[in-house]
Design a protein around this motif. Structure first.
Motif, PDB file in Angstrom:
ATOM      1  N   TYR A  66       0.883  -1.164   0.000  1.00 23.29           N
ATOM      2  CA  TYR A  66       0.000   0.000   0.000  1.00 23.29           C
ATOM      3  C   TYR A  66       0.922   1.214   0.000  1.00 23.29           C
ATOM      4  N   PRO A  67       0.505   2.355  -0.569  1.00 30.47           N
ATOM      5  CA  PRO A  67       1.377   3.538  -0.536  1.00 30.47           C
ATOM      6  C   PRO A  67       1.784   3.885   0.897  1.00 30.47           C
ATOM      7  N   VAL A  68       3.072   4.097   1.103  1.00 27.04           N
ATOM      8  CA  VAL A  68       3.584   4.341   2.451  1.00 27.04           C
ATOM      9  C   VAL A  68       4.697   5.383   2.395  1.00 27.04           C
ATOM     10  N   MET A  69       4.768   6.207   3.438  1.00 26.48           N
ATOM     11  CA  MET A  69       5.824   7.208   3.499  1.00 26.48           C
ATOM     12  C   MET A  69       7.110   6.567   4.011  1.00 26.48           C
ATOM     13  N   MET A  70       8.211   6.848   3.332  1.00 29.93           N
ATOM     14  CA  MET A  70       9.521   6.387   3.778  1.00 29.93           C
ATOM     15  C   MET A  70      10.467   7.566   3.824  1.00 29.93           C
ATOM     16  N   MET A  71      11.522   7.408   4.627  1.00 24.13           N
ATOM     17  CA  MET A  71      12.503   8.474   4.804  1.00 24.13           C
ATOM     18  C   MET A  71      13.865   7.986   4.344  1.00 24.13           C
ATOM     19  N   LEU A  72      14.487   8.741   3.452  1.00 18.74           N
ATOM     20  CA  LEU A  72      15.836   8.442   3.011  1.00 18.74           C
ATOM     21  C   LEU A  72      16.784   9.335   3.800  1.00 18.74           C
ATOM     22  N   GLN A  73      17.761   8.723   4.475  1.00 18.65           N
ATOM     23  CA  GLN A  73      18.637   9.481   5.369  1.00 18.65           C
ATOM     24  C   GLN A  73      20.102   9.211   5.087  1.00 18.65           C
ATOM     25  N   ILE A  74      20.874  10.298   5.041  1.00 24.20           N
ATOM     26  CA  ILE A  74      22.331  10.231   4.949  1.00 24.20           C
ATOM     27  C   ILE A  74      22.872  11.092   6.083  1.00 24.20           C
TER      28      ILE A  74
END
Length: 477
Positions: A66-74
């Motif tokens: 299902y559409p879901v929010m994700m966080m890309l972190q560096i």
């Protein structure tokens, strides 16, 4: 149950979302992909991890049904976006100043990772959401005085905003986006006190399924019921709710919430109860923390809603990670001579752990205080270890302080460099410098908040023999 566990494990083993990325000046850096386990605890779970190659590229994989929010972190910088099942994404990060966190506290004043999408098709979910948020932000900026709580927000301007959104961001074939608009505007309307909780519940919650899988809906739900129970109601004062929680009278506690007509539905009532107990954990005036945890466990054990079993378990785990007695994760870091030192090797001692940056005046002041007390504490207590982790990017800053300055000769305890391990800082909850943690001989966190050396804490630390502590306590009386 075994079948469900197996299916869950299979789902996470599969991948149906791929993220290809390029970072102009990020070669060798770690990049992480996170998502929230749920919108109640807001616990972040790692989805995937990669190291940016010499060719500046990386690939991350994920699974979503299902559409879901994700966080890309560096490092300390991140950007969130939505992923949809079965899609491939191309992202690009232009040249970026990674040293911003040494100029200001990016936890108090975050710097967004400048993430750009490449080859994004028209009508893609993130593009739709970006356009919607841009329309809303532009309208509010033009009419900000009518939305400012310092003045008197006017509902007619919010009605006009809804009309503008309907015209410029009409519904699409993407039902998630349609719901996103709906719940975002509803949250804003409620937060501005343009509508009552009762009307909101009747419109968005009553006689409708709870969309546990929709992060946006769940964020709206928690906003709607925030502090609606834990701080007491007209019919149920907080002291009475606290009595039922502290005596673990789960039946009366849940039944009493049902006197509110908004909580007649058993499933809604139980979810609100879990949210209220989460809030109660941080309200010691009426609620005992240990009893709150036991009450959540009781609800999780008897509920007939599988989603609530999972939420109850996550709530309890979220408390245990922050409370006294939590097991501290091990680390292996280089000392000033580049020899690797582990926390595990110090087990059996009290470890007074400090995270510092050697160029920060506040940190240097606390280091001086540590140096002042170190010899006398070491002489009296053989089971104490001072450990300072230098969090400056450059190893040479720590080396220069300890090897090339006169003051450095006085700082003769264990010094380690964090070695670019931002994951470690995250796991230890380091969001400012200096930061202190006392670890007991069993390798557990001794206090939820450890006092700094300047507070005088080192004069009466728990590592002192009991007789000395009792004499000091008597003397202070």
């Amino acid at each position: 149950m075994a079948f469900l566990v197996a299916c869950g494990a299979m789902a996470f083993a599969q991948t149906n979302v791929t993220i290809h990325g390029e970072v102009v000046n990020g070669a060798g850096k770690d990049v992480y992909l996170y998502r929230y386990t749920d919108m109640l605890t807001l616990t972040e779970e790692e989805v995937d991890h990669a190291v940016i190659g010499d060719n500046r590229t990386f690939q991350l994989n994920a699974y979503a049904n299902y559409p879901v929010m994700m966080m890309l972190q560096i490092e300390n910088y991140s950007q969130s976006f939505f992923v949809e099942p079965g899609r491939n994404y191309e992202v690009y990060v232009p040249r970026f100043d990674w040293n911003i966190d040494e100029k200001r506290n990016v936890f108090l004043e975050p710097e967004v990772l400048p993430l750009e999408f490449v080859n994004m098709p028209a009508g893609e979910l993130n593009a739709l959401i970006t356009e919607f948020e841009s329309v809303v932000a532009h309208y509010i900026d033009e009419n900000r005085v009518f939305f400012d709580s310092r003045f008197r927000p006017q509902k007619r301007y919010f009605d006009s905003l809804e009309a503008v959104v309907a015209k410029k961001c009409p519904d699409t074939k993407n039902e998630f986006f349609n719901r996103y608009k709906r719940y975002q505007l509803a949250s804003m309307k409620y937060s501005l006190h343009f509508d009552t909780r009762r009307n909101m519940v009747n419109r968005y919650v009553k006689n409708q399924p709870i969309l546990y899988y929709d992060d946006n809906y769940m964020a709206f739900f928690t906003t709607l019921f925030a502090n609606s129970v834990s701080k007491g109601t007209k019919k149920l004062p907080a002291w009475l709710l606290g009595h039922w929680v502290n005596t673990l009278n789960v039946k009366v506690f849940l039944d009493s919430l049902g006197t509110d007509t908004l909580l007649r539905n058993e499933q809604v009532r139980e979810l609100v109860a879990l949210q209220a107990l989460q809030e109660a954990y941080y309200q010691p005036r009426y609620y005992e923390g240990d009893q709150v945890v036991k009450m959540i466990e009781l609800i999780g054990g008897q509920t007939k809603f599988p989603e609530h079993k999972v939420l109850a378990k996550r709530l309890v785990n979220s408390f245990k990670q922050k409370e006294e007695g939590a097991e501290m994760p091990d680390f292996v870091l280089p000392d000033v001579d580049r020899k690797m030192v582990s926390l595990e090797g110090m087990k059996g001692k009290w470890v007074y752990l400090s995270f510092v940056r050697v160029g920060d005046p506040n940190c240097l002041g606390e280091i001086e205080t540590l140096a002042h007390f170190k010899d006398s504490i070491y002489a009296k207590s053989k089971n104490v270890e001072f450990v300072t982790i230098c969090c400056d990017r450059e190893f040479q800053k720590m080396y220069h302080l300890l090897k090339n300055t006169k003051k450095g000769q006085r700082y003769n305890w264990t010094w380690l460099h964090f070695n670019g391990n931002y994951k470690l800082l995250e796991r230890y909850g380091v969001v400012s410098y200096p930061y202190f943690i006392l670890i007991n001989p069993e390798g557990q966190m001794q206090y939820t908040v450890t006092p700094s050396p300047a507070s005088g804490f080192l004069l009466h630390g728990p590592w002192q023999p009991k007789q000395q502590q009792e004499e000091r306590t008597f003397f202070l009386r």
